[in-house]
Write an enzyme that holds these catalytic residues in place. Structure first.
Site, PDB file in Angstrom:
ATOM      1  N   HIS A 121       0.820  -1.204   0.000  1.00 21.89           N
ATOM      2  CA  HIS A 121       0.000   0.000   0.000  1.00 21.89           C
ATOM      3  C   HIS A 121       0.863   1.268   0.000  1.00 21.89           C
ATOM      4  O   HIS A 121       1.928   1.320   0.603  1.00 21.89           O
ATOM      5  CB  HIS A 121      -0.947   0.002   1.199  1.00 21.89           C
ATOM      6  N   ASP A 122       0.385   2.260  -0.734  1.00 21.06           N
ATOM      7  CA  ASP A 122       0.982   3.601  -0.766  1.00 21.06           C
ATOM      8  C   ASP A 122       2.364   3.625  -1.410  1.00 21.06           C
ATOM      9  O   ASP A 122       3.107   4.606  -1.255  1.00 21.06           O
ATOM     10  CB  ASP A 122       1.054   4.215   0.639  1.00 21.06           C
ATOM     11  N   GLY A 139       4.895  -1.314   2.485  1.00 23.04           N
ATOM     12  CA  GLY A 139       4.136  -0.082   2.303  1.00 23.04           C
ATOM     13  C   GLY A 139       5.010   1.154   2.247  1.00 23.04           C
ATOM     14  O   GLY A 139       6.093   1.203   2.839  1.00 23.04           O
TER      15      GLY A 139
END
Length: 266
Positions: A121-122, A139
């Site tokens: 994520h991100d 992440g």
């Protein structure tokens, strides 16, 4: 013309471009957008608010856009944006962003994600990046253009990996990797410049020569701090774009440690 296998499930709300090919047992969710000429080979599952750019090809058993592996995530409307001309091979996974990380996971154009690779994520991944088999990004990782990750390598959350860097197989990256750097080891140490990558991208001999000198002065000198040496190299090699890229990366985030050679204590 769209070619959609009768066993595929395309939910209402999905947006499909021209000349889409969707093979057997694929599932495409209502928030998904597929660009022109995208191909899902078979057994691909795409969920959430996910975009896949034109001419990308996604192989069997890939999972894109499902809930991030972050216990703080509570169903926010976040995005996974995948660029054009990407190849995403079998069993790879990519997660959308989180509210606390900016809300977007972004993958550039022309990348190759080999079997079992993962983009957390991100993450912000540049163009023409290669993740070999089972390479993983935690992440919030930032990856520049033309970076290559060897098989079974892993990058710690929040790390930056500069453009044209090379991460060896089985390497665990816990600190930032400079542009053009080559790192190896169970905990990555800087092993020099990625000279093979520089030559493959037709970087001039003069530029490579300047980079090698600047690298030695920054990482193999006993005078002053690493940051001071980077400042000096930045001034000394002002006309060389590669040196400016490398030193700007070093000086850009005071809160992040860098991968350094074994003989450097910083």
């Amino acid at each position: 013309m769209q070619q959609i296998h009768p066993t595929a499930i395309i939910e209402d709300g999905a947006v499909l471009g021209e000349n889409i090919r969707i093979g057997p047992y694929c599932m495409v969710g209502p928030g998904v957008t597929l660009g022109d000429d995208v191909e899902l080979v078979s057994h691909v599952v795409i969920a959430g608010r996910t975009t896949v750019g034109a001419r990308s090809k996604v192989y069997p058993f890939v999972s894109l856009g499902h809930q991030p592996q972050d216990l703080k995530f509570s169903g926010e409307d976040t995005l996974l944006a995948i660029g054009e001309d990407n190849q995403i091979r079998e069993h790879s996974t990519m997660n959308p962003g989180t509210a606390g990380g900016g809300g977007v996971t972004h993958v550039g154009n022309g990348c190759l994600f080999m079997m079992g690779s993962h983009v957390g994520h991100d993450c912000l991944v540049g163009n023409n990046v290669i993740l070999a088999n089972n390479a993983t990004l935690a992440g919030h990782v930032e990856v520049g253009d033309h970076v290559i990750f060897g098989g079974l390598s892993a990058v710690h959350q929040w790390c930056r990996v500069g453009a044209h860097a090379f991460v060896g197989g089985l390497t665990g990256v816990e600190f930032d990797v400079i542009p053009y750097g080559s790192v190896t080891g169970d905990r990555a140490r800087l092993a020099g410049l990625n000279l093979i990558g520089l030559k493959r991208h037709n970087v001039s001999r003069e530029e490579i020569h300047a980079l090698r000198h600047a690298y030695r002065e920054v990482f193999h000198s006993d005078e002053g701090t690493l940051r001071a040496r980077a400042e000096a190299a930045r001034t000394m090699y002002a006309k060389f774009e590669g040196v400016q890229t490398m030193t700007s990366f070093i000086l850009g985030d005071k809160n992040r440690r860098l991968c350094t050679p074994h003989n450097t204590g910083e």
